[in-house]
Write a protein that holds these residues in place. Structure first.
Motif, mmCIF file in Angstrom:
data_model
loop_
_atom_site.group_PDB
_atom_site.id
_atom_site.type_symbol
_atom_site.label_atom_id
_atom_site.label_comp_id
_atom_site.label_asym_id
_atom_site.label_seq_id
_atom_site.Cartn_x
_atom_site.Cartn_y
_atom_site.Cartn_z
ATOM 1 N N ALA A 286 -41.139 -9.281 -4.141
ATOM 2 C CA ALA A 286 -42.377 -9.661 -3.461
ATOM 3 C C ALA A 286 -43.307 -8.461 -3.292
ATOM 4 O O ALA A 286 -42.868 -7.357 -2.962
ATOM 5 N N LYS A 287 -44.572 -8.692 -3.571
ATOM 6 C CA LYS A 287 -45.641 -7.687 -3.429
ATOM 7 C C LYS A 287 -45.405 -6.445 -4.280
ATOM 8 O O LYS A 287 -45.805 -5.343 -3.922
ATOM 9 N N ARG A 288 -44.708 -6.633 -5.403
ATOM 10 C CA ARG A 288 -44.484 -5.565 -6.375
ATOM 11 C C ARG A 288 -45.197 -5.950 -7.667
ATOM 12 O O ARG A 288 -45.476 -7.129 -7.882
ATOM 13 N N ARG B 194 -30.433 -4.755 -13.930
ATOM 14 C CA ARG B 194 -31.724 -5.115 -14.524
ATOM 15 C C ARG B 194 -32.889 -4.719 -13.615
ATOM 16 O O ARG B 194 -33.926 -4.289 -14.099
ATOM 17 N N LEU B 195 -32.712 -4.878 -12.307
ATOM 18 C CA LEU B 195 -33.782 -4.489 -11.378
ATOM 19 C C LEU B 195 -34.006 -2.982 -11.382
ATOM 20 O O LEU B 195 -35.130 -2.518 -11.216
ATOM 21 N N VAL C 149 -38.225 -0.194 -6.084
ATOM 22 C CA VAL C 149 -38.332 -0.802 -4.750
ATOM 23 C C VAL C 149 -37.612 -2.157 -4.732
ATOM 24 O O VAL C 149 -36.872 -2.463 -3.792
ATOM 25 N N ALA C 150 -37.804 -2.953 -5.769
ATOM 26 C CA ALA C 150 -37.123 -4.249 -5.849
ATOM 27 C C ALA C 150 -35.615 -4.042 -5.896
ATOM 28 O O ALA C 150 -34.853 -4.799 -5.282
ATOM 29 N N TYR C 151 -35.184 -2.996 -6.596
ATOM 30 C CA TYR C 151 -33.758 -2.667 -6.669
ATOM 31 C C TYR C 151 -33.209 -2.401 -5.267
ATOM 32 O O TYR C 151 -32.183 -2.957 -4.875
ATOM 33 N N VAL C 152 -33.892 -1.551 -4.499
ATOM 34 C CA VAL C 152 -33.411 -1.194 -3.159
ATOM 35 C C VAL C 152 -33.447 -2.405 -2.227
ATOM 36 O O VAL C 152 -32.524 -2.606 -1.437
ATOM 37 N N ARG C 153 -34.485 -3.224 -2.348
ATOM 38 C CA ARG C 153 -34.559 -4.426 -1.518
ATOM 39 C C ARG C 153 -33.380 -5.355 -1.798
ATOM 40 O O ARG C 153 -32.745 -5.863 -0.877
#
Length: 148
Positions: A75-77, A115-116, A122-126
């Motif tokens: 989200a928001k990326r 893959r993230l 940021v998506a990976y850490v989330r």
């Protein structure tokens, strides 16, 4: 195949050809009773994939559940819905390439993280923060260090 016009249980195949995507077969049929012609589409039936959770329980793989989790992480990326769909498709292709019909939630989560990591930090850490269930800031910092 039952006729949609008269509900007669038998028909004959008049024409058969693969669809454009190659995943289905289009068949023209004719009812042996009323001669009504109709089209059917045949698709390979998949064996359902089971996801074994950490508590030992199992549930059927749900693409929408995985899609929701990845979408929230992204989200928001600057990640398009097509990139997310492609990521999920890639994971499913990996899952179907293996002759087993069961995967652990840990392995599935690791496939998403792999893959993230290539797509967006940021998506990976989330995703990792929810998937790995960080208990404190040290665990979170450790995940950030792994990215570096």
């Amino acid at each position: 195949m039952r006729c949609p016009s008269c509900d007669f249980p038998e028909s004959k195949v008049v024409d058969s050809r693969p669809s454009d995507d190659g995943g289905t077969i289009r068949r023209r049929r004719e009812c042996l009773n009323c001669k009504h012609r109709f089209t059917t589409y045949e698709r390979l039936g998949d064996t359902p994939l089971l996801v074994t959770k950490s508590d030992g329980s199992s549930e059927t793989y749900d693409r929408n559940k995985l899609l929701r989790g990845v979408t929230v992480a992204c989200a928001k990326r600057p990640i398009t819905p097509d990139q997310i769909t492609s990521l999920i498709d890639d994971i499913e292709q990996d899952l179907r390439a293996v002759p087993r019909n069961e995967i652990t939630s840990k392995d599935l989560g690791n496939k998403v993280l792999d893959r993230l990591e290539k797509l967006d930090d940021v998506a990976y850490v989330r995703f990792a923060s929810v998937y790995k269930d960080f208990k404190n800031i040290e665990e979170f910092a450790s995940a950030l260090e792994e990215l570096r």
